[in-house]
Design a protein around this motif. Structure first.
Motif, PDB file in Angstrom:
ATOM      1  N   TYR A   7     131.438 -19.349-136.516  1.00  0.00           N
ATOM      2  CA  TYR A   7     129.985 -19.354-136.679  1.00  0.00           C
ATOM      3  C   TYR A   7     129.743 -19.015-138.308  1.00  0.00           C
ATOM      4  O   TYR A   7     128.792 -19.631-138.806  1.00  0.00           O
ATOM      5  N   ARG A  14     125.678 -24.634-143.874  1.00  0.00           N
ATOM      6  CA  ARG A  14     124.239 -25.074-143.766  1.00  0.00           C
ATOM      7  C   ARG A  14     123.520 -24.643-144.963  1.00  0.00           C
ATOM      8  O   ARG A  14     122.779 -25.443-145.437  1.00  0.00           O
ATOM      9  N   GLU A 198     117.327 -24.845-131.095  1.00  0.00           N
ATOM     10  CA  GLU A 198     118.854 -24.858-131.289  1.00  0.00           C
ATOM     11  C   GLU A 198     119.376 -23.408-131.685  1.00  0.00           C
ATOM     12  O   GLU A 198     120.288 -23.078-131.492  1.00  0.00           O
ATOM     13  N   TRP A 206     114.343 -16.511-128.223  1.00  0.00           N
ATOM     14  CA  TRP A 206     114.636 -17.888-127.644  1.00  0.00           C
ATOM     15  C   TRP A 206     113.280 -18.367-126.786  1.00  0.00           C
ATOM     16  O   TRP A 206     112.604 -17.223-126.576  1.00  0.00           O
TER      17      TRP A 206
ATOM     18  N   GLY B 215     129.410 -29.057-138.248  1.00  0.00           N
ATOM     19  CA  GLY B 215     128.347 -29.825-137.666  1.00  0.00           C
ATOM     20  C   GLY B 215     128.270 -29.836-136.261  1.00  0.00           C
ATOM     21  O   GLY B 215     127.305 -30.086-135.490  1.00  0.00           O
ATOM     22  N   ALA B 216     129.073 -28.879-135.584  1.00  0.00           N
ATOM     23  CA  ALA B 216     128.984 -28.942-134.146  1.00  0.00           C
ATOM     24  C   ALA B 216     127.748 -27.891-133.919  1.00  0.00           C
ATOM     25  O   ALA B 216     127.784 -26.790-134.751  1.00  0.00           O
ATOM     26  N   SER B 217     126.730 -28.110-133.130  1.00  0.00           N
ATOM     27  CA  SER B 217     125.611 -27.287-132.605  1.00  0.00           C
ATOM     28  C   SER B 217     125.082 -26.900-131.374  1.00  0.00           C
ATOM     29  O   SER B 217     124.464 -25.987-131.097  1.00  0.00           O
ATOM     30  N   TRP B 218     125.933 -27.621-130.509  1.00  0.00           N
ATOM     31  CA  TRP B 218     125.514 -27.654-129.013  1.00  0.00           C
ATOM     32  C   TRP B 218     127.219 -27.629-128.369  1.00  0.00           C
ATOM     33  O   TRP B 218     127.907 -27.985-128.921  1.00  0.00           O
ATOM     34  N   PRO B 234     122.872 -24.335-126.648  1.00  0.00           N
ATOM     35  CA  PRO B 234     122.919 -24.346-128.039  1.00  0.00           C
ATOM     36  C   PRO B 234     124.325 -23.341-128.553  1.00  0.00           C
ATOM     37  O   PRO B 234     124.592 -22.368-127.886  1.00  0.00           O
ATOM     38  N   LEU B 235     125.086 -23.911-129.583  1.00  0.00           N
ATOM     39  CA  LEU B 235     126.292 -23.146-129.869  1.00  0.00           C
ATOM     40  C   LEU B 235     125.727 -21.673-130.389  1.00  0.00           C
ATOM     41  O   LEU B 235     126.519 -20.741-130.251  1.00  0.00           O
ATOM     42  N   ALA B 236     124.796 -21.403-131.017  1.00  0.00           N
ATOM     43  CA  ALA B 236     124.230 -20.234-131.379  1.00  0.00           C
ATOM     44  C   ALA B 236     123.923 -19.175-130.191  1.00  0.00           C
ATOM     45  O   ALA B 236     124.367 -17.997-130.210  1.00  0.00           O
ATOM     46  N   ASP B 284     127.003 -32.244-131.295  1.00  0.00           N
ATOM     47  CA  ASP B 284     126.114 -32.078-132.306  1.00  0.00           C
ATOM     48  C   ASP B 284     124.493 -32.067-131.867  1.00  0.00           C
ATOM     49  O   ASP B 284     123.668 -32.193-132.593  1.00  0.00           O
ATOM     50  N   LYS B 285     124.368 -32.348-130.769  1.00  0.00           N
ATOM     51  CA  LYS B 285     123.048 -32.287-130.012  1.00  0.00           C
ATOM     52  C   LYS B 285     123.056 -32.058-128.469  1.00  0.00           C
ATOM     53  O   LYS B 285     124.179 -32.273-127.943  1.00  0.00           O
TER      54      LYS B 285
END
Lengths: 219, 469
Positions: A7, A14, A198, A206, B215-218, B234-236, B284-285
């Motif tokens: 993370y 980013r 996202e 969210w 780059g991975a986000s999901w 979502p990865l978050a 990534d999506k």
């Protein structure tokens, strides 16, 4: 402080703060160290076992297998294996027993009706990507207790038939790994936010943000 | 429930008859010798004299089943109820009217099956594969997952469509079909939520083990049921509080709940909690899977649909008194209910017993836990006259449970200012398109002078020209 390195790494990259990396590594638990697993359980997944499992198809179609099919081929298949539940030519009208009380038995028609209370949700009127149809038929249709016996060619043909009956492609169009991605679904821009959320908002929310609901809007 | 009960009675009678035939020669009440159950085991292994071998012969003697896994009193008959019209309806909704405290017994936990198939997976053969945009694609056995540091947390699950208008149609159709006995309104409308203690391994820990790539986000998780339910996340969110769970309420997951392994996504729509979890792919999506398009999206009057909404509530509901209950007469009662939200803890629950004119703070059961049901209670002296009772909750961020009209305003004037709230409300009540509006509206009950309790929301939205009941 717990190290949640993947993370951290994403956030750092980013914000393009590459210079901070060595500092962060010292402060946290070391980027190089954290690349390695801590518990060392599990075994490496082999290519051979990943391939059959890697079946969910996204909108990029990267996972689509080789193969092809047209609406013509799909017509026979649909009549034999699908119309039992989805009606003649996917027109619905059949009560499909599901455990959650409503069905998506109709696959064809309703394009342009979603903005009315009597709107008809079908594959043609609602789905934004053709890959979604391919993926769902491939992994879930026909449902239990019927046997899932469709080949990639069959699935391309079934998708072609449904798209053709919705007036989205021509009867002679052949669907394959490439042409499927070129299909423009009528409801492609019918969803928001696009792209989907996202990350939570700055305040940690969210969607949807219900706290807005209880504060009556200024008229 | 009746067949279960009569089975049991038949069993008792049968064993009594057997005992009468051959006194003293029957090892156990059911006439079968159970090799693995020794008298010492029954006595807790304390070496005391073995119990008489005629277990379960007279009505109040325990049967071997009573002792090995137990069961509830024969006077307790509450069960999950149907959610569907038609003879194939599955009994799958939580009997909220009979819930106590904040833990839902696993046998009451609601379930949604994508098809009429209930997987029966051997945990020794089950594995979880994590692959895609990771440094080390890895396969974990169940045994390996259980060796990793674990967490136990109490969380609710709720189906997105819970309390939605479309279930009212199904409910009325059931009534019409004469299936009144097993369709209480609270169960039919709101029984798609339950709360359990879940045990498992944080997903962030597993993702760290495999090394998520830049780059991975999901991520996309897939289940090993026959309909192969899959869902993007979502990865978050995955890195926040998600875990893969193998335990429920102090034992292994129930089969209906994804045995041997499921995703547990606190505070979010039920559909995200993929059961029979067999793979997680880093991408990534989002993958625009059928389950996040055809359902779980909310078309608005302008034809635009919202999607990938995850956070539920704040929401609360009075479970006593509610639809199936009947108050025997005026006097003191304890109003009791549940409150839950997708963001943090419940901070406050208020109860009104005069149709929303005045509100009183209810007591909250302690400890109040994050993204868990919070039980609230308030004493109430009913004077025997007709009234409407309801609850409303506030979460720790200050978000208040809305009324139907406020909800309409949220979707209309607030979120989409070009659509007037009145139009959204009309749409919500009338649309024939399945709406999954994440329905957290205040849910009122009407108390009639005869003590019976009735819905005071949905019937006010009828007649609906698009609901052929």
């Amino acid at each position: 402080m717990r190290c949640t390195t993947p993370y951290c790494r994403i956030r750092i990259s980013r914000s393009k703060s590459y210079f901070l990396l060595p500092v962060m590594a010292l402060l946290a638990c070391g980027t190089a160290m954290a690349q390695l697993p801590t518990y060392k359980v599990g075994r490496p997944a082999t290519e051979a076992e990943m391939r059959p499992w890697d079946a969910v198809v996204g909108s990029d179609g990267k996972e689509l297998p080789p193969g092809s099919g047209s609406a013509k081929e799909g017509a026979a298949l649909f009549a034999a294996q699908c119309s039992f539940c989805h009606g003649k030519d996917g027109q619905g009208g059949v009560i499909v027993p599901t455990s959650f009380g409503f069905t998506y038995s109709r696959l064809v028609g309703g394009v342009g009706t979603i903005n009315s209370p009597t709107g008809i949700k079908t594959v043609g009127s609602y789905m934004p990507y053709a890959t979604t149809i391919w993926d769902f038929i491939n992994r879930a249709m026909p449902p239990f207790p019927l046997e899932k016996n469709l080949t990639p060619d069959n699935v391309y043909a079934a998708v072609a038939f449904i798209l053709y009956k919705n007036g989205i492609i021509k009867e002679t169009d052949v669907m394959d790994k490439n042409s499927l991605l070129e299909v423009q679904m009528p409801n492609r821009h019918g969803f928001y936010p696009d792209p989907p959320q996202e990350k939570p908002g700055k305040d940690g929310y969210w969607l949807p943000r219900w706290e807005l609901a209880a504060k009556p809007a200024a008229k | 429930m009746n067949s279960k009960m009569s089975d049991r009675r038949g069993f008792l009678k049968g064993s009594a008859a057997l005992a009468g035939l051959a006194v003293g020669s029957i090892p156990f009440a059911n006439g079968k010798a159970l090799a693995s159950v020794t008298p010492a085991l029954i006595n807790g292994g304390n070496g005391a004299a073995p119990l008489p071998t005629n277990l379960g012969v007279t009505p109040d003697e325990p049967t071997i089943q009573d002792l090995l896994y137990g069961g509830r009193s024969k006077y307790e008959t509450s069960v999950r109820s149907h959610s569907v019209n038609g003879p194939t309806g599955t009994r799958n909704l939580t009997p909220l009217q009979d819930t106590i405290g904040v833990i839902t017994p696993s046998s009451f936990h609601f379930l949604v099956l994508r098809d009429q198939h209930l997987p029966n997976i051997n945990p020794r053969e089950h594995t979880l594969m994590i692959y895609g945009m990771v440094d080390r694609p890895t396969v974990f056995t169940m045994e390996e997952i259980k060796r990793l540091p674990s967490v136990s947390r109490v969380h609710w699950l709720e189906c997105t469509g819970n309390s939605g208008m479309m279930h009212y149609r199904a409910y009325l159709q059931n009534l019409k079909a004469g299936r009144k006995d097993d369709m209480t309104l609270i169960q039919a409308m709101h029984g798609r939520t339950s709360c359990s203690e879940w045990t498992g391994v944080p997903l962030s820990l597993l993702l760290k083990e495999v090394g998520v790539q830049k780059g991975a986000s999901w991520l996309v998780s897939e289940g090993n049921d026959l309909s192969r339910h899959a869902k993007s996340m979502p990865l978050a969110k995955a890195m926040d509080d998600v875990f893969v769970a193998y335990g429920q309420n102090g034992e292994a997951l129930r089969r209906e709940q994804g045995y041997p392994l499921r995703m547990l996504v606190p505070g979010s729509q039920g559909v995200n909690n993929v059961k029979y979890l067999k793979s997680i792919k880093l991408v990534d999506k989002p993958y625009y899977i059928q389950s996040e398009i055809s359902g779980y999206t909310n078309p608005k009057p302008n034809g635009q649909a919202s999607w990938y909404e995850t956070q539920q509530g704040p929401k609360s509901l009075i479970t006593f008194p509610s639809d199936p209950h009947k108050l025997p007469g005026p006097g003191l009662y304890e109003i009791s209910g549940i409150a839950w939200c997708g963001r943090g803890k419940i901070a406050r629950v208020e109860v009104s017993t005069d149709n929303g004119r005045t509100w009183k703070d209810a007591n909250l059961q302690q400890p109040v836990m994050t993204k868990a049901w919070t039980r609230f209670r308030l004493g109430w002296n009913w004077d025997g006259t007709e009234t409407v009772i309801m609850s409303r909750c506030t979460d720790e961020s200050g978000a208040v449970q809305p009324t139907m009209m406020e909800l309409a305003r949220f979707w209309g004037d607030q979120v989409e200012p070009h659509i007037p709230a009145s139009e959204i409300e009309h749409w919500w009540a009338n649309s024939s398109i399945a709406q999954e509006f994440l329905n957290p509206q205040i849910l009122p009950w009407r108390v009639k002078p005869d003590g019976s309790i009735h819905d005071a929301l949905y019937n006010t939205l009828l007649p609906n020209p698009y609901f052929p009941v």
